[in-house]
Design a protein around this motif. Structure first.
Motif, PDB file in Angstrom:
ATOM      1  N   LEU A 118      16.756  64.764  35.603  1.00 14.19           N
ATOM      2  CA  LEU A 118      17.693  63.840  36.219  1.00 14.19           C
ATOM      3  C   LEU A 118      18.342  64.459  37.458  1.00 14.19           C
ATOM      4  O   LEU A 118      18.629  63.761  38.431  1.00 14.19           O
ATOM      5  N   ALA A 145      19.302  53.162  34.166  1.00 12.17           N
ATOM      6  CA  ALA A 145      19.431  53.389  32.725  1.00 12.17           C
ATOM      7  C   ALA A 145      19.404  52.075  31.962  1.00 12.17           C
ATOM      8  O   ALA A 145      19.918  51.051  32.427  1.00 12.17           O
ATOM      9  N   VAL A 171      24.260  57.228  37.325  1.00 13.03           N
ATOM     10  CA  VAL A 171      23.186  56.254  37.453  1.00 13.03           C
ATOM     11  C   VAL A 171      23.611  55.184  38.444  1.00 13.03           C
ATOM     12  O   VAL A 171      24.804  54.967  38.688  1.00 13.03           O
ATOM     13  N   ILE A 200      18.467  56.993  39.648  1.00  5.96           N
ATOM     14  CA  ILE A 200      18.458  56.927  38.184  1.00  5.96           C
ATOM     15  C   ILE A 200      18.892  55.529  37.757  1.00  5.96           C
ATOM     16  O   ILE A 200      19.953  55.045  38.159  1.00  5.96           O
TER      17      ILE A 200
END
Length: 274
Positions: free
Chosen positions: A129, A137, A193, A135
């Motif tokens: 990550l 999620a 994220v 990112i």
């Protein structure tokens, strides 16, 4: 077929329309990595680096429970297997770290990497990550670092996280160990994220981002990526000192001309509001 050319056993890879989909494939142990996976990931990053067909990468975990739960602790047990000697050395100055194999940028892959976090992400998952560019999620994803709970210092993981999270959040995540997990909602609030979606929409959300990037001129994308990471590591004046070189290296005259033609013709992409 040589051992280097053999298909990986712990990672599944498919390439579609310029996007490499990389799936950590040890769901029976929550996609924790062993030394086989470390070797296979390092080889994969090297292969994708030289594959001009690949212009973006998505990394996710097999199954619904976990993205990655770090090092497979059974690998810490004594073994006579020579394949389990990857990280061992006679001197602390010579010892390798898992990040030397796990991280795409540590393996010199400078193509955009999107992490699609489909469940638990903890411990060594933060190597991946920390070197991802975007990112996304699932709403069921959770994040924690169990190192201190089990008597281990958390060092590389929080150093990676400091690029993406406020200091206080990194301290809380790492010092509380397994006693507390960060929700996907909280990860979005603090910037770890950039998007949270229902689990059944995670692949589509990652595909939207990856497909958009893969359709863009690759030199321009790669130079932009390098510039942003250089800017995160250098002092501002130092980063600006290499900016002209990045502009020159990332400018493809044919792509620039095509872009100018599209602009003159009024061509504009359809956009979505996030």
């Amino acid at each position: 077929m040589t051992s280097e050319d053999a298909e990986p056993t712990t990672v599944r890879v498919t390439i579609d329309a310029g996007v490499a989909w990389v799936e950590l494939n040890r769901p029976e142990v929550l996609n924790s990595f062993n030394e086989t996976m470390l070797r296979e990931l390092a080889a994969l990053w090297a292969r994708l680096r030289l594959d001009d067909e690949v212009r973006a990468v998505v990394v996710t975990g097999a199954g619904e429970k976990a993205f990655c739960t770090g090092y497979d602790r059974s690998g810490l047990e004594p073994t006579d297997d020579d394949s389990a000697q990857l990280l061992k050395a006679s001197s602390p100055f010579l010892r390798a770290d898992v990040g030397d194999f796990l991280g795409p940028k540590s393996c010199d892959l400078w193509k955009p990497v999107i992490a699609a976090v489909n469940g638990i992400a903890c411990g060594g998952a933060f190597y991946l990550l920390g070197e991802a560019d975007i990112i996304i999620a699932a709403d069921t994803a959770t994040f924690f670092d169990p190192h201190t709970t089990f008597g281990m210092p958390a060092v590389f993981e929080p150093l990676h996280l400091l690029r993406r999270m406020p200091l206080g959040e990194v301290l809380r995540l790492t010092l509380l160990g397994s006693a507390e997990r960060m929700s996907a909602r909280r990860a979005l609030e603090i910037g770890l994220v950039s998007e949270v979606v229902p689990g059944d929409q995670l692949r589509a959300a990652a595909a939207t981002v990856a497909d958009t990037i893969a359709a863009l001129p690759p030199l321009a994308v790669q130079a932009t990526l390098r510039a942003i990471w250089i800017g995160s590591e250098m002092a501002p004046g130092q980063a600006l000192g290499v900016a002209h070189a990045l502009v020159a290296a990332g400018t493809d005259p044919a792509a620039l001309a095509a872009g100018q033609d599209a602009f003159r013709a009024g061509g504009r992409p359809k956009w979505r509001l996030r």
